[in-house]
Each structure stands twice: as structure tokens, then as C-alpha cells.
Design an enzyme around this catalytic site. Structure first.
Site, PDB file in Angstrom:
ATOM      1  CE  LYS A  77      23.329  64.397  -5.369  1.00  0.00           C
ATOM      2  NZ  LYS A  77      23.623  63.756  -4.073  1.00  0.00           N
ATOM      3  CB  SER A 155      26.273  66.088  -2.208  1.00  0.00           C
ATOM      4  OG  SER A 155      25.567  64.860  -2.336  1.00  0.00           O
ATOM      5  CB  SER A 179      24.480  63.559   0.390  1.00  0.00           C
ATOM      6  OG  SER A 179      25.798  63.973   0.614  1.00  0.00           O
TER       7      SER A 179
END
Length: 492
Positions: A77, A155, A179
Site C-alpha cells: 500500500k 482506504s 480500511s
């Protein structure tokens, strides 16, 4: 079945037996990534780094020195600092930023022989539930209905899309209010948020420091256990990191939950909950009961205050953490007019660099921390947080081993469908997940079924603090009973 669609466990066994090399496995993923640009998952590709790491992994495998993650190709990420590789948190304000250091999590993974394929899309500074606030553009769910492009959740939307679309074997995610778990549910994969303090936050761009926690996003529960073991552990560089031994999470997957007590919180039966989510929840409880667990109704009375408390505490911490992005030391700096001073530089840089959702949360956070409102909002939210944590402590003290809830209030929705004038509609996506962050507990999302449109739906299991092994075992039983094997039809 191409190698990029393998699980970590299957790839580990094939690598150790010499049935495939880490280099070939990495090449299969790199090919899939190049063919998967329509998913918007990978935003910085690192093929040279990946192949160097794969060759080093092959040498370790030949030498017989191969931890479980050796040679496993991963997506990282964009919130994790990766040395010499753009680490932008999907924000224009960090445009061009390449750290001179490596996050603790990626250091641990690389030490274990893992391979980094590149950096993954996400909501800007991890603020969002649909991956629509990214400076890179939207990540897209590999699952599609009626030709509509759907959100992969947020997210960690790029991580979810990459794993579900078989662009990588697994990915790192972070979870501040859901998330990891919400995108996992939206894409039919597994996502675990460990206990706060189990995984180091050092080198991860901060959103809300008392809530943020990194974790794995994988194709199976066994993979989550293998991956979490490599990520977890004490880190003296993170003052909130727990100095506790990391158990063998994979060994905890016995599949035996006889006599365990599973709580169903009555407060999670929300008004207007879709019948499909309600049925999924009941089916999940029945599966665990069939495996020998006892199902009990429990009460978590302060649940209804969780979302408002979260949306005071998280923006307050964000407004403090994001004050460092000012155009002085790194990242974007606005062009200044003649006579502009430092205040104008701050204002222009932040106006250009931060997106609308980040600006909204910084403003909310600054407001609730301001002198006249600190007690009315922030202090009150902290007290509510303590009550929410106490609810869970009382349930566990009464003998409950794990808590079963829905993971999301719906299946994945269409991109653009929720970005209405009312941001609260989007915030409601976190209704089942934020309590876990407020209480610092471990939580996992497991894919359990499909809705009538054919989209994946997940259930969440919440565990006792530091007992991720036990939580993973409950998830493993649920996963086996549900037998979820559906994959998205490839359209990209």
C-alpha cells in the site's frame, strides 16, 4: 491455473519443492499487473526491484534457508515508506517524495524474502471508504455488475483489487476504521486488522495514530496467518508497539472451535439492514454452531455512539498529524507570488496539495480541538471510546471467545454513486468496523457468500486482544464451512 492466482501457502510449497522459481512466479505477477491497468490498483510499478528480490529469494530457497514468505510476490500500500520508491499516501502534497528509509513492516517482509511488485492505490492519506479520494484516480473492483464499475472499498482499495484480481499473491493494508476489512468484504478476500500494537506503525504515513494498524490482505485465512506472522513483532522505534512474543499463527489453525462461545451483538441489527446481510449473518452463526460453538446474544450498548466518536477522534488526530505537510521540507511546495510570506506558502501549498476529503477532515479535527470546543467534542468522544472498549471487555469477561457481525452494510456500490453532497452517507460504510479500532481489538473479514447480484459479502469476527491465533482459527472454521470459492469474471 496461472501462478499469479496461487495462494501464499500453495506458492510456498511449490517454491520449496523447486516446482517453480521465485523469478518465474514474480514474472507471472508482473505480466498480470501490466494486463490489469484498468483496475487502477498498482500506481508505482517496481519490476527491477521485484526481479532482484526474486533472484535473491531463489538463492535462499536453493540454500534451504527459506522462511514462509520467501519468494512471495506482494503489493505494498502507498502508505508504507519504501526506500527510493515513491511513497505518496495517494496525495499530491507528497508528489515526488521518495523516502531514504524503509518502514518496519516492509523491512520485516524483505528480511523474510518477500518480493515487492510495486505500490498500491488507496484513498488519500487513508481517508475514505471507496478509493475515490486518491490523487492517482479510482481503483476499480474486479467484480462487475451490469457493466457498472464498482468500488473495491477503501482506504485499502488498491490492495483489495490487486489481490482479488490475482495481480499479486497478497498485499499490505492499513485499517483505521475498517480500511482492511471493508475492502476485503467488497472484493471477496480475507483481511485482518491485528490488535493495536501487534504490528509496528514506524514508517507508515500516519492518519490517526491511536487507531491506525497495518495488516495483511490475502486470498485465504491460512495466508493471513502466514503473512501476519512475518509482519508482526515488537519494534523499539514505535512506542505503541507491544513487547510480546509472536505466536505461530498458522499452527493455531486447528479447525476445532468446539465449546467456544460466539457473541452476536444485538446493537448491530441496524434499522434498514438489507435482508441479504441479515441472512448472511444468521447463516454464519449457524455454520459456527454446526462446528460445535455456542452462539449467545450479547449487548454492546455504546455501539450507537461509535461512528460519531470515531469521526471526532480520527479527524482530530489527522489534523495534528497532517500539520507536518507544509511545503518546507519535502513534497509539494506551491509557487509563491512576490511578497508572499511563510503563512501564504502554507496556505497555498495545502490548498493545492490536499484533496477535498482530507481538507474536510483536517478542518473538522482542528475545530474539535479548538479551545472552545475541546471539552464539548474531543474529550467527550474520548470518554465514549472508553465506554465502547469497556463493552467489549465485559463481553469477553463473561466468557465470549469471539464476536460475529456483518463486515459491511451492503455489497460493493458503483463508483460515483456515493459521492453525494452528504459525506455522512459514505461514513456509514464504517458502521460495523470502527468499534474494533476504537477498542484496539483484532478483527477479520471473511468472504461467506454472494448477494443476488452475484457480488461478494463478508462477515466480521472480532477477537480478544492479542489472541489473533484464536481469531484466525474461528475465521478458518467459518471459511471452510462457507466454502467461498467464487472469483470475478475477468473483464480487464
Amino acid at each position: 491455473m496461472s501462478a499469479n492466482s496461487w495462494t501464499i501457502a500453495a506458492a510456498r510449497d511449490a517454491l520449496r519443492k523447486g516446482e517453480i522459481s521465485a523469478t518465474d512466479l514474480t514474472m507471472a505477477c508482473l505480466t498480470a499487473i501490466d494486463a490489469g491497468d484498468a483496475l487502477g490498483a498498482f500506481v508505482h510499478k517496481t519490476p527491477e526491484i521485484a526481479l532482484d528480490q526474486a533472484r535473491a529469494a531463489d538463492a535462499r530457497l536453493r540454500a534451504g534457508d527459506a522462511p514462509s514468505m520467501c519468494g512471495i510476490p506482494l503489493g505494498i500500500k502507498d502508505l508504507f515508506a519504501t526506500r527510493g520508491v515513491p511513497s505518496q499516501a495517494a496525495s499530491n502534497i507528497l508528489g515526488g517524495f521518495k523516502p531514504e528509509y524503509e518502514s518496519t513492516v516492509t523491512t520485516k517482509l524483505f528480511d523474510a524474502g518477500a518480493v515487492m511488485l510495486g505500490k498500491l492505490n488507496m484513498d488519500e492519506f487513508a481517508m475514505g471508504s471507496s478509493n475515490e479520494t486518491s490523487c492517482y484516480g479510482n481503483a476499480v473492483n474486479p467484480w462487475k455488475v451490469d457493466g457498472r464499475k464498482l468500488t473495491p472499498g477503501g482506504s485499502s482499495g488498491g490492495s483489495a483489487a490487486a489481490v482479488a484480481g490475482d495481480l499479486c499473491l497478497a498485499a499490505t493494508g492499513t485499517d483505521t476504521g475498517g480500511s482492511i476489512r471493508q475492502p476485503a468484504a467488497f472484493t471477496g478476500i480475507v483481511g485482518i486488522k491485528p490488535t493495536y500494537g501487534r504490528v509496528s506503525r514506524w514508517g507508515i504515513v500516519a492518519f490517526a495514530s491511536s487507531l491506525d494498524q497495518a495488516g495483511p490482505m490475502t486470498k485465504t485465512v491460512r495466508d493471513a496467518a502466514i503473512f501476519l506472522q512475518a509482519m508482526a513483532g515488537h519494534d523499539p522505534k514505535d512506542s505503541t508497539s507491544a513487547d510480546l512474543p509472536v505466536p505461530d499463527f498458522e499452527a493455531a489453525l486447528t479447525g476445532d472451535i468446539r465449546g467456544k462461545k460466539i457473541g452476536l451483538p444485538r446493537e448491530y441489527r441496524m434499522d434498514g439492514m438489507p435482508a441479504e446481510i441479515d441472512k448472511l449473518w444468521a447463516d454464519g452463526a449457524a455454520m459456527l454452531k454446526d462446528a460445535g460453538a455456542e452462539i449467545v446474544d450479547i449487548s454492546l450498548p455504546h455501539t450507537k455512539y461509535a461512528l460519531p466518536a470515531y469521526y471526532v477522534i480520527a479527524p482530530a488526530e489527522a489534523s495534528s498529524n497532517l500539520a507536518r505537510y507544509d511545503g518546507v521540507r519535502y513534497g509539494h511546495r506551491a509557487k509563491l507570488a512576490q511578497g508572499d510570506g511563510i503563512t501564504e506558502m502554507y496556505e497555498k501549498t495545502r490548498a493545492e496539495g490536499f484533496g477535498k476529503e482530507v481538507q474536510r477532515r483536517v478542518m473538522i479535527g482542528t475545530y474539535v480541538l479548538s479551545a472552545g470546543f475541546y471539552d464539548a467534542y474531543y474529550n467527550r468522544a474520548r470518554k465514549v471510546r472508553a465506554l465502547i472498549k469497556r463493552d467489549f471487555e465485559l463481553a469477553f469477561a463473561a466468557g465470549v471467545d469471539a464476536i460475529l457481525t456483518p463486515a459491511t452494510p451492503s455489497a460493493a456500490f458503483g463508483l460515483g454513486e456515493m459521492s453525494s453532497a452528504d459525506p455522512i452517507e459514505m461514513y456509514l460504510n464504517d458502521v460495523f468496523t470502527v468499534t474494533v479500532n476504537l477498542a484496539g481489538l483484532p478483527g477479520i473479514s471473511v468472504p461467506v457468500g454472494l448477494d443476488k447480484q452475484g457480488l461478494p459479502l463478508g462477515l466480521q469476527l472480532i477477537g480478544r486482544p492479542w489472541e489473533e491465533g484464536d481469531l484466525l482459527n474461528h475465521a478458518y472454521v467459518l471459511e471452510r464451512a462457507a466454502g467461498f470459492v467464487a472469483k470475478p469474471a475477468k473483464w480487464w
